[in-house]
Design an enzyme around this catalytic site. Structure first.
Site, PDB file in Angstrom:
ATOM      1  N   PHE A  14      31.617  17.410  38.038  1.00 47.91           N
ATOM      2  CA  PHE A  14      30.165  17.259  37.891  1.00 47.91           C
ATOM      3  C   PHE A  14      29.696  15.912  38.421  1.00 47.91           C
ATOM      4  O   PHE A  14      30.472  14.953  38.510  1.00 47.91           O
ATOM      5  CB  PHE A  14      29.767  17.399  36.417  1.00 47.91           C
ATOM      6  CG  PHE A  14      29.893  18.804  35.910  1.00 47.91           C
ATOM      7  CD1 PHE A  14      28.883  19.725  36.102  1.00 47.91           C
ATOM      8  CD2 PHE A  14      31.054  19.220  35.272  1.00 47.91           C
ATOM      9  CE1 PHE A  14      29.013  21.039  35.656  1.00 47.91           C
ATOM     10  CE2 PHE A  14      31.196  20.529  34.823  1.00 47.91           C
ATOM     11  CZ  PHE A  14      30.170  21.433  35.019  1.00 47.91           C
ATOM     12  N   CYS A  15      28.410  15.854  38.722  1.00 47.97           N
ATOM     13  CA  CYS A  15      27.734  14.649  39.204  1.00 47.97           C
ATOM     14  C   CYS A  15      27.998  13.469  38.254  1.00 47.97           C
ATOM     15  O   CYS A  15      27.901  13.666  37.043  1.00 47.97           O
ATOM     16  CB  CYS A  15      26.241  14.927  39.282  1.00 47.97           C
ATOM     17  SG  CYS A  15      25.229  13.486  39.640  1.00 47.97           S
ATOM     18  N   PRO A  16      28.279  12.267  38.728  1.00 49.22           N
ATOM     19  CA  PRO A  16      28.407  11.876  40.131  1.00 49.22           C
ATOM     20  C   PRO A  16      29.848  11.878  40.632  1.00 49.22           C
ATOM     21  O   PRO A  16      30.183  11.154  41.571  1.00 49.22           O
ATOM     22  CB  PRO A  16      27.848  10.454  40.118  1.00 49.22           C
ATOM     23  CG  PRO A  16      28.289   9.904  38.788  1.00 49.22           C
ATOM     24  CD  PRO A  16      28.295  11.074  37.840  1.00 49.22           C
ATOM     25  N   GLY A  17      30.719  12.718  40.023  1.00 48.74           N
ATOM     26  CA  GLY A  17      32.132  12.742  40.411  1.00 48.74           C
ATOM     27  C   GLY A  17      32.374  12.954  41.899  1.00 48.74           C
ATOM     28  O   GLY A  17      33.078  12.145  42.526  1.00 48.74           O
ATOM     29  N   ASP A  41      29.046  21.524  42.520  1.00 43.98           N
ATOM     30  CA  ASP A  41      27.945  20.936  41.747  1.00 43.98           C
ATOM     31  C   ASP A  41      26.693  20.877  42.626  1.00 43.98           C
ATOM     32  O   ASP A  41      26.663  20.160  43.630  1.00 43.98           O
ATOM     33  CB  ASP A  41      28.364  19.536  41.293  1.00 43.98           C
ATOM     34  CG  ASP A  41      27.248  18.812  40.577  1.00 43.98           C
ATOM     35  OD1 ASP A  41      26.739  19.363  39.586  1.00 43.98           O
ATOM     36  OD2 ASP A  41      26.878  17.711  41.020  1.00 43.98           O
TER      37      ASP A  41
END
Lengths: 77, 132
Positions: A14-17, A41
């Site tokens: 998921f953001c910001p991964g 995502d």
């Protein structure tokens, strides 16, 4: 030296991964290299191009595939 | 060229607030903005050394989702911001004093040291200040 294309499979993150993974890889890359990020995502499919525009790299492509996005970024500096 | 500095004051121990603060700080830091994070009050407990994520983070529905799904870990986001951008993290010296703690009681390799609120506030005049 020949430009390379590195691939990051960040599907499921998921953001910001996905963005952070891409930046980490970009830091280790040479100018002219391309990074292809796979992300499931939706937010990252918008955020990564925003980041690329802000810091001055090149968005080569941003394609929606079967349940994920393939985003290709070229390192310009 | 660096953008306007961002100053992030984190005092809530609520996981959701810590997480959005970490997201904001880390993404700003990798987007050419110098970032300074000041951790105080209940937020300091989330940074205690040697505790498990489920003990570290206290929150509601979104905290549960963040822990169950593959959301990036809050502290890891801050660590990434430090490694990939211009991000500094300070522990509030008053909060440490009240607890009888030093920076050694906090997770290793994340903090740049302790700092007083007056200095943080003075530095923050140079940029934008957000609080969580």
């Amino acid at each position: 030296m020949m430009a390379e294309r590195r691939k990051i499979d960040a599907r499921g993150a998921f953001c910001p991964g996905p963005l952070m993974e891409m930046i980490a890889t970009l830091k280790l890359s040479q100018v002219g290299d391309e990074i292809e990020v796979w992300s499931s995502d939706k937010g990252s499919s918008k955020d990564i191009p925003e980041w690329v525009a802000k810091v001055g790299h090149e968005l080569v492509s941003n394609e929606e595939r079967d349940g994920y996005w393939s985003i290709v970024v070229k390192k310009l500096k | 060229m660096s953008g306007k500095p961002l100053f992030v004051l984190v005092s809530s121990g609520e996981h959701e607030k810590l997480h959005i603060a970490a997201m904001l700080a880390s993404v700003a830091a990798v987007s050419d903005r110098p970032v300074e994070v000041f951790v105080s009050m209940n937020a300091i407990f989330a940074f205690a050394k040697d505790i498990e994520p489920r003990q570290r983070y206290k929150g509601g529905a979104f905290s549960k989702l963040l822990l169950e799904r593959r959301a990036p870990d809050t502290l890891q986001l801050l660590q990434q911001g430090r490694e990939l951008g211009q991000l500094k993290i300070h522990a509030c010296s008053m909060a440490l004093d009240l607890l009888g703690w030093t920076v050694d009681n906090l997770v290793t390799d994340l903090f740049d040291g302790d700092l007083g609120l007056t200095r943080f506030l003075s530095d923050a005049e140079a940029g934008d200040l957000v609080t969580f």
